[in-house]
Design an enzyme around this catalytic site. Structure first.
Site, mmCIF file in Angstrom:
data_model
loop_
_atom_site.group_PDB
_atom_site.id
_atom_site.type_symbol
_atom_site.label_atom_id
_atom_site.label_comp_id
_atom_site.label_asym_id
_atom_site.label_seq_id
_atom_site.Cartn_x
_atom_site.Cartn_y
_atom_site.Cartn_z
ATOM 1 N N LYS A 102 -2.858 -2.892 -9.339
ATOM 2 C CA LYS A 102 -2.555 -1.642 -8.647
ATOM 3 C C LYS A 102 -3.752 -0.713 -8.791
ATOM 4 O O LYS A 102 -4.107 -0.319 -9.908
ATOM 5 C CB LYS A 102 -1.299 -1.003 -9.231
ATOM 6 C CG LYS A 102 -0.832 0.230 -8.470
ATOM 7 C CD LYS A 102 0.545 0.669 -8.954
ATOM 8 C CE LYS A 102 1.093 1.793 -8.098
ATOM 9 N NZ LYS A 102 2.477 2.155 -8.488
ATOM 10 N N ASP A 145 13.369 5.485 -8.772
ATOM 11 C CA ASP A 145 13.147 4.835 -7.484
ATOM 12 C C ASP A 145 13.620 3.384 -7.551
ATOM 13 O O ASP A 145 12.936 2.461 -7.117
ATOM 14 C CB ASP A 145 11.666 4.893 -7.105
ATOM 15 C CG ASP A 145 11.466 4.680 -5.597
ATOM 16 O OD1 ASP A 145 10.340 4.302 -5.212
ATOM 17 O OD2 ASP A 145 12.422 4.866 -4.826
ATOM 18 N N VAL A 185 -1.678 -2.323 -3.890
ATOM 19 C CA VAL A 185 -1.493 -3.427 -4.823
ATOM 20 C C VAL A 185 -2.044 -4.688 -4.171
ATOM 21 O O VAL A 185 -1.715 -5.000 -3.026
ATOM 22 C CB VAL A 185 -0.011 -3.627 -5.174
ATOM 23 C CG1 VAL A 185 0.150 -4.789 -6.147
ATOM 24 C CG2 VAL A 185 0.569 -2.357 -5.773
ATOM 25 N N ARG A 220 0.842 -1.181 0.000
ATOM 26 C CA ARG A 220 0.000 0.000 0.000
ATOM 27 C C ARG A 220 0.883 1.239 0.000
ATOM 28 O O ARG A 220 1.892 1.296 0.694
ATOM 29 C CB ARG A 220 -0.907 0.006 1.236
ATOM 30 C CG ARG A 220 -1.956 1.111 1.266
ATOM 31 C CD ARG A 220 -2.810 0.977 2.511
ATOM 32 N NE ARG A 220 -3.572 -0.254 2.529
ATOM 33 C CZ ARG A 220 -4.799 -0.373 2.023
ATOM 34 N NH1 ARG A 220 -5.387 0.684 1.472
ATOM 35 N NH2 ARG A 220 -5.427 -1.515 2.090
ATOM 36 N N GLY A 221 0.527 2.236 -0.818
ATOM 37 C CA GLY A 221 1.273 3.483 -0.894
ATOM 38 C C GLY A 221 0.396 4.674 -0.580
ATOM 39 O O GLY A 221 -0.717 4.534 -0.053
#
Length: 816
Positions: A558, A652, A543, A537-538
């Protein structure tokens, strides 16, 4: 007098040297032999016919260069030079060598190639310190006995003679690294060649071999194998055991089809397969991820497989003298291609898309019946051709935009009259309709595109306008001028923007504001996804692992956390989808399976059974060979991303964003922060410069306005290598993350004291790691260079054993 002036020796690198080369000498000045301390004598490239016996007075001589003269013999006295190590007498007219050379017990380098020798002294191979022996391009029918005594020999070059056999004693050479016996009359190799475990290069091309000799496929360290120009009809299945092979030549063999076993040699970098009369190149050609040179000239090829677009390291392609009637479109998808030779075919036109291969420096298209580009452009060379095609592509792009615009405005009853007016017959119209039976806009678009292909330069906007006026479709004429654009049709759209946020060509009254869906991307019904678990989780998305009920396979999904359309978060999801779509062209980048629009905005990807690299390193002490393969595949995947046009910069790159499939192959993922190079820098909560703060380079803490470059990702890769080697998170002991930016800016890096010092391979990776995180971005290598350094650090058997070990360790962890 001139000679007397020249015979003044110089001390070079601590040795007394006399250089008399390239002076047109017909004899060596007598005073030379009075220089008792002379250590190096160079009389090469003159007109000497003999060397005086007085050479024996130079008892300190350890190197004699006499190549490129007209020598017919050497003096017997040369055997008295007890310190002689290097003797270069190649490219003369020698018919024999003197007896007594076996007395030269310090001789290491003996070059007698390109002479007229018919035999060699019987005791020659008593020079036990020989390291390199080259007797190539003479008239030797046999070699003297005793070669097995040369246990220091590393290179044996005997090509271009009349040898019918290689002496069995060669098989006893424990340090031999190169054997060149090409251009002889060999029918086989002696029993025992499989014992040559140190052999790295084997050249047996241009002989009379009907098969690859038994034992060759057991040479586990072989890097180069040349068996071309022999009447070989098939390769043995065991050729796949050559797991380190980098260069293979089968040029001029008599295969009935492309040898399938070659396709399993994943380490190949150069493949010579010209003159074999192949008609088809298999799809598996796209598996050669390391291949940078491919020669397929003098075959019967008419097409190439689309999978060749996966060859993102391919720099040189030779396709001359085949049967191509059209230019293979897949060549336009090779981002690293620098040289393309496609001369002597039947090609009439070069596609404008080739201009996308912006590294192409040499394009050879002579002896084709080319009508496009015009001959005057082709005669000016590669630069002029590429400029012309780029300009034409820009014009063509505008034309297809207009076709796009017009296609969505044409009504069902207007399409066929337009098609007939443009010259299409009933059969052609029927074929277009059958290709897209329920999609009038696409039928119109395909009609216009095919009209362009048929009519060529006559297919202009004024001509199309006249057709519409003649039909009385005046309301459609307005679509031929600049107006708000409509959605792109499939076929000629750029990849960038294929699934994206706000675009200029968004249709009015769209059901989904700010969403443009490329028809190539499958729309996935969210209701057919059976949720199984949350994977992560963001800040704006989560996801989940799900089961697609129709596909009967597990997928990763996602999803945006909210159905409300927020500009920046949603745009990142769509941008990520566009980049994932490119992933299908690389074995080491996660790919896109589809998109969901309702009731959730989501992208659907393959589910990776072995999770992330970070998770694996945390749970399991992964064997070194598998770690190196993962690092190598990461560098290949990043090479692919950086080779796109425009480039994709990940921003990233870390172990958490590297996923692993069922066989622990790498799939680079999470492009939520990645950027097309033309875009501005990315900003996130984790770092003022974008990406995870522990993996961000110093220049991004120093300049808040600096846009990311490929060197950003290289720095991140260096930090990741530290995690791969140590299995530790970088800067794990730092309490305040703000201190990291200060430390990195002043030159500090992850703790090198954690790096093992007792392994050569770890030391090599550590050196690469430190280059990657160099303070100066210009000192960091390209990912392609990283891949080259890592590619030889593992072999197939090591990987197999490593995977077995990791599976067992994972099972143990899961039962705890």
């Amino acid at each position: 007098m001139a000679a007397r002036r020249d015979v003044q020796p110089q001390t070079v690198n601590g040795h007394l040297e006399l250089d008399l080369s390239n002076q047109g000498l017909t004899s060596i000045p007598e005073e030379v032999f009075d220089i008792a301390d002379l250590e190096i004598l160079d009389v090469s490239n003159n007109k000497l016919t003999s060397i005086p016996g007085a050479i024996c007075r130079l008892q300190k001589l350890f190197r004699l260069d006499a190549y490129g003269n007209k020598l017919t013999s050497l003096p017997q006295e040369i055997g008295s030079l007890q310190k002689l190590k290097d003797l270069y007498v190649q490219n003369n007219n020698l018919r024999e060598l003197p007896d007594g050379l076996e007395a030269l017990q310090k001789l290491e380098w003996l070059f007698v190639r390109d002479n007229k020798l018919t035999k060699l002294p019987t005791k020659l191979f008593s020079c036990l310190n020989l390291v390199t022996f080259d007797s190539s391009n003479n008239k030797l029918a046999t070699l003297p006995p005793g070669v097995e005594k040369l246990q220091k020999l590393r290179e044996l070059r005997i090509h271009g003679n009349q040898l019918t056999e290689v002496l069995p004693g060669v098989c006893a050479l424990s340090n031999i690294g190169l054997l060149d016996a090409s251009n002889n009359k060999l029918f086989t190799l002696p029993p025992g060649v499989e014992n040559l475990n140190t052999l790295r290069e084997l050249y047996i091309n241009c002989n009379q071999l009907s098969e690859v000799p038994a034992g060759v496929c057991s040479m586990s360290n072989l890097d180069v194998l040349a068996v071309g120009q022999n009447p070989i009809r098939r390769l043995p299945s065991d050729v796949r055991r050559l797991t380190r092979l980098k260069i293979l030549s089968v040029r001029g063999c008599q295969f009935e089809e492309f040898p399938r076993h070659v396709l399993q040699l994943e380490t190949l970098e150069k493949l010579y397969a010209g003159g074999c009369e192949f008609k088809i190149v298999p799809d598996e050609m796209g598996n050669f991820q390391h291949l940078w040179f491919l020669a397929l000239e003098h075959n019967l090829l008419r097409t190439l497989p689309s999978t060749m677009s996966h060859l993102h390291n391919l720099r040189e392609v030779r396709l001359g003298y085949n049967k191509f009637d059209t230019f293979p479109e897949v060549l336009c998808e090779l981002p690293a291609m620098e040289i393309l030779d496609i001369r002597n075919n039947n090609i009439t036109s070069i596609p404008t898309a080739i201009h996308r291969a912006d590294k192409l420096k040499d394009l050879h298209v002579s002896d084709n019946p080319l009508t496009y580009p015009p001959q005057d452009v082709c005669l000016q060379g590669t630069g002029a051709i590429m400029v012309f095609l780029k300009q034409e592509a820009e014009k063509e792009s505008e034309l297809f935009k207009i076709f796009n615009r017009l296609s969505v405005k044409v009504k069902r009853d207007q399409w066929k009259p337009i098609a007939r007016s443009l010259g299409f017959n009933k059969a052609e119209i029927k074929a277009i309709k059958e290709s897209t039976p329920d999609d009038v806009p696409d039928q119109v678009y395909q009609t216009l595109v095919r009209w362009r292909e048929k009519a060529g330069e006559a297919a202009t906007i004024p001509a199309l306008e006249q057709h519409l006026r003649d039909l009385g479709f005046h309301q459609l004429v307005g679509q031929l001028v600049s107006t708000p654009r409509t959605p792109r049709r499939k076929g000629h759209e750029p990849v960038v923007g294929a699934v994206g946020g706000q675009e200029e060509d968004e249709p009015p009254n769209s059901r989904y504001p700010s969403v443009t869906v490329d028809r190539r991307f499958p729309i996935v019904d969210f209701e057919r996804l059976e949720k199984q678990s949350i994977l992560g989780r963001g800040g704006f998305a989560y996801v989940m692992k799900a089961r697609h009920l129709d596909w009967r396979q597990d997928v990763a999904v996602k999803c945006l956390l909210t159905r409300e359309f927020e500009g920046s978060e949603q745009e990142q999801v769509y941008s990520e989808a566009r980049k994932l779509n490119l992933g299908s062209r690389s074995d080491h980048v996660i790919s896109l399976l589809g998109v969901c629009l309702d009731p959730n905005i989501a992208i659907v990807m393959p589910y990776m059974e072995n999770g992330s690299l970070a998770g694996l390193l945390q749970d399991v002490d992964v064997p070194w060979a598998l770690r190196w393969r993962m690092a190598h595949e990461i560098s290949l995947g990043m090479t692919f991303l950086h080779c796109q046009n425009p480039q994709i910069i990940h921003c990233d790159l870390k172990a958490e964003n590297v996923l692993l499939d069922g066989d622990f192959h790498v799939k680079i993922s999470d492009f939520g922060l990645s950027k097309w190079k033309a875009k501005s820098r990315v900003v996130t909560k984790t770092s003022p410069g974008g990406g995870t703060i522990t993996h961000a380079p110093p220049e991004y803490f120093a300049d808040i306005n600096l846009a990311p470059t490929t060197k950003f990702d290289v720095y991140s890769f260096g930090v990741m290598l530290s995690a791969i080697v140590t299995r530790e998170q970088p800067y794990a002991l730092v309490v305040n993350s703000a201190l990291i930016s200060v430390a990195v800016t002043t030159g500090q890096r992850p703790d090198l004291r954690l790096i093992p010092t007792d392994r050569e391979d770890v030391t090599s990776v550590s050196e690469l790691m430190q280059k990657c995180w160099s303070q100066n971005p210009e000192d960091r290598p390209e990912f392609n260079d990283c891949a080259k350094q890592l590619q030889n650090m593992f072999n197939l058997e090591e990987i197999r054993q490593a995977i077995i070990t990791v599976d067992k360790l994972k099972a143990t962890v899961n039962t705890k």
